[in-house]
Each structure stands twice: as structure tokens, then as C-alpha cells.
Design a protein around this motif. Structure first.
Motif: not given
Length: 185
Positions: A105-112, A114-117, A128-129
Motif C-alpha cells: 500500500c502506498q499513501f500520502t500523509l502530511l506531505d510525505s 509512504y509505502i508498506f509491504f 514481516q510488515c
């Protein structure tokens, strides 16, 4: 953004079930659905029997400084905070499957951004996450091991990260503003 955690045996169990909503209306819909309270809805407009508690609570453990109980009559169902992160837009989370049956999942939060696996680590053969800031993919900013690979678990971890990161950013911004406005002697 509205923070919500259900009433639970202890604080840590409640935080494990943290949910994020765009509005208190969305939160109420979720609670009504989760607790199957459709029979309690009243009137032609289906007015919700849920209400916020009268007393505001400052929870310094989680950084929720404007918390209230969500009540069904006199029974607390959980705690919500619609003020601490009121100026933060809840990110849209699009969870996708990858070619190895993991999730990302890739998302934007407060001008940054992130990508999580979430998947099986090829070196240790355990689940593992991991999370990264897109600007610095060399350093993990989040890691949790031995998890079930499913959307519910992944979404729960994302909600916890988003709430924690947004609260820390707002608190840091407030402290910086206080230091900037502090009179110099």
C-alpha cells in the motif's frame, strides 16, 4: 480525521483495534454496523442513538488530547477523538496484492509519501510488515514480524502507523510554534 478505539480489557488491546474515519458520521455508521444496532435507530431519519460523552479526556499515552467516550445510552462503547487530528486528511488506502501473494500500500500523509509491504521475508522465511518513506527507501521506518498475511491485519497496522505519525507531527509542529513565539529576554 477521527480516531476511534473500542472499549477493551486494557489500553493496549484497545489500541490494537484502532480505526480511522473521515468524520464522526462515518464512525457512527461503523459502530452501528459493528454492534448491529439497527433496531435502536429511531425516527423517520434514522437518528443515531450514539452520542459523545460530556467530559473531555486528555490521553497523554496516545496523544489523543480531546477524547470523549462514545455512548449508547449510559454504556460506553469506545473512545473517539475528532479534534486532535481535525486538520489532517485521512489518506486513501488502496491495498494491492503483489506477485508473491503479499500485500502493499502506498499513501500520502502530511506531505510525505509512504509505502508498506506485508509478506514473507525471503531471508528469514517469516512474515514481516515493513514501511518506508518513499524519499528514503534505504531505511525502514516501520517493522513488525510474524503476522497473518491478510487485508484486515495490514489495514490495522496502517491505521496505527497513520495515527501515530500524524499525532507526532502535529505535536512537533505545535512545540516548534511555541518556541518560535516565545519572547526572548
Amino acid at each position: 480525521m477521527v480516531l476511534y478505539r473500542p472499549r477493551a480489557e486494557n489500553y493496549y488491546e484497545a489500541i490494537r483495534h484502532l480505526k480511522l474515519f473521515d468524520s464522526t458520521v462515518d464512525m457512527n455508521k461503523y459502530i452501528i454496523d459493528y454492534h448491529n444496532l439497527y433496531n435502536f435507530l429511531t425516527g423517520p431519519n434514522k437518528v443515531s442513538p450514539l452520542r459523545g460523552g460530556d467530559e473531555e479526556i486528555q490521553d497523554t499515552r496516545s496523544g489523543w488530547l480531546h477524547s470523549r467516550y462514545i455512548m449508547l445510552g449510559n454504556t460506553p462503547l469506545g473512545i473517539f477523538d475528532s479534534e486532535t487530528l481535525r486538520c489532517v486528511q485521512k489518506p486513501r488506502l488502496r491495498i494491492e496484492e503483489d506477485y508473491q501473494n503479499g500485500l502493499n500500500c502506498q499513501f500520502t500523509l502530511l506531505d510525505s509519501t509512504y509505502i508498506f509491504f506485508l509478506g514473507i521475508d525471503q531471508w528469514t522465511n517469516t512474515t514481516q510488515c515493513t514501511g518506508y518513506n518513499i524519499k528514503d527507501m534505504q531505511h525502514k521506518i516501520f517493522r513488525k514480524d510474524n503476522l497473518a498475511i491478510n487485508r484486515t491485519t495490514f489495514l490495522q497496522l496502517l491505521h496505527q502507523f497513520i495515527a501515530d505519525r500524524a499525532i507526532k507531527k502535529i505535536q512537533a509542529d505545535e512545540k516548534a510554534a511555541q518556541l518560535h513565539n516565545k519572547p526572548k529576554h
